[in-house]
Design an enzyme around this catalytic site. Structure first.
Site, mmCIF file in Angstrom:
data_model
loop_
_atom_site.group_PDB
_atom_site.id
_atom_site.type_symbol
_atom_site.label_atom_id
_atom_site.label_comp_id
_atom_site.label_asym_id
_atom_site.label_seq_id
_atom_site.Cartn_x
_atom_site.Cartn_y
_atom_site.Cartn_z
ATOM 1 N N THR A 102 -26.607 -34.969 14.818
ATOM 2 C CA THR A 102 -25.371 -35.022 14.030
ATOM 3 C C THR A 102 -24.268 -35.671 14.853
ATOM 4 O O THR A 102 -23.113 -35.245 14.848
ATOM 5 C CB THR A 102 -24.944 -33.630 13.524
ATOM 6 O OG1 THR A 102 -26.100 -32.870 13.153
ATOM 7 C CG2 THR A 102 -24.068 -33.772 12.278
ATOM 8 N N GLU A 147 -33.846 -31.106 19.564
ATOM 9 C CA GLU A 147 -32.574 -31.682 19.108
ATOM 10 C C GLU A 147 -31.614 -30.558 18.726
ATOM 11 O O GLU A 147 -31.755 -29.928 17.680
ATOM 12 C CB GLU A 147 -32.803 -32.598 17.898
ATOM 13 C CG GLU A 147 -31.529 -33.149 17.293
ATOM 14 C CD GLU A 147 -31.727 -33.714 15.886
ATOM 15 O OE1 GLU A 147 -30.725 -33.834 15.147
ATOM 16 O OE2 GLU A 147 -32.884 -34.035 15.526
ATOM 17 N N LYS A 202 -34.737 -42.509 11.971
ATOM 18 C CA LYS A 202 -34.965 -41.246 11.277
ATOM 19 C C LYS A 202 -34.850 -41.488 9.772
ATOM 20 O O LYS A 202 -33.777 -41.845 9.288
ATOM 21 C CB LYS A 202 -33.935 -40.201 11.723
ATOM 22 C CG LYS A 202 -34.090 -38.855 11.031
ATOM 23 C CD LYS A 202 -33.058 -37.860 11.509
ATOM 24 C CE LYS A 202 -31.690 -38.108 10.905
ATOM 25 N NZ LYS A 202 -30.739 -36.992 11.203
#
Length: 210
Positions: free
Chosen positions: A72, A45, A132
């Protein structure tokens, strides 16, 4: 049709993904991705907080053994840019309906950030492939185990504060995978192109999962 493996299948198989943050552009995204994938963490990621992140995604996506995503992601525009750049999965820091809507429409898995039970349920309702749990350090593996009660079938991935000392406990508590952070990919190592150090740290983290 793409021959690359499904991102969620890779994450489940490896029981881990790693998040990469750096204060400067990544000088060699291919070497970074190869170092991590070779050590056993194939899902990488990258993040929009790193300068020139989309360029890094485009480059790293060429690594056959790695599955590159971007995190993000907070706007629909970012999601569009990421998918166009070749991101195979998206990660958000919190509930982002517009990101989920686009990702679901494009068939790209989104791992959506949440913390409370209500947020977990909202993420699933939006079509998140996994949730998450962030920041995981706040309440630790016990909290994740508690979430498994009402959400036994939800794919939970703790992030933030996960390290080689507690990763196995998060997995035992019911996580499908854990997020390796700065212990594996220190921003300073990325900035200084210390790929062998990152590979060594990734090996150590993977070993801690057993």
């Amino acid at each position: 049709m793409s021959t690359q493996p499904d991102a969620m299948e890779v994450i489940r198989a490896d029981r881990a993904l790693t998040v990469v943050r750096a204060p400067v552009p990544i000088s060699d995204p291919i070497a970074l991705a190869e170092s991590l994938a070779g050590a056993g963490i194939r899902a990488v990621e990258l993040t929009f907080t790193t300068p020139d992140a989309l360029d890094a995604v485009r480059a790293a996506a060429k690594v056959a053994d790695a599955v590159i995503g971007i995190g993000t992601v907070v706007t629909r525009e970012q999601a569009e840019q990421a998918i166009d750049a070749g991101a195979r999965f998206l990660v958000t820091p919190a509930l982002r309906p517009e990101v989920a809507e686009l990702a679901v429409a494009q068939g790209v898995p989104v791992v959506m950030g949440a913390f409370t039970p209500s947020e977990v349920l909202a993420a699933i309702d939006m079509g998140a492939a996994a949730v998450k749990i962030f920041p995981a350090r706040a309440l630790g593996p016990t909290y994740l185990k508690d979430l498994r009660g009402p959400f036994p079938d939800v794919a939970l991935i703790p992030s933030g504060g996960v390290n080689s000392g507690n990763a196995r406990e998060f997995l035992r508590a019911g996580a499908i995978a854990v997020t390796a952070g700065t212990e594996v990919v220190a921003p300073s190592d990325v900035a200084d192109a210390r790929w062998s150090a990152i590979a060594t740290q990734a090996h150590r983290f993977v070993h801690s999962l057993d």
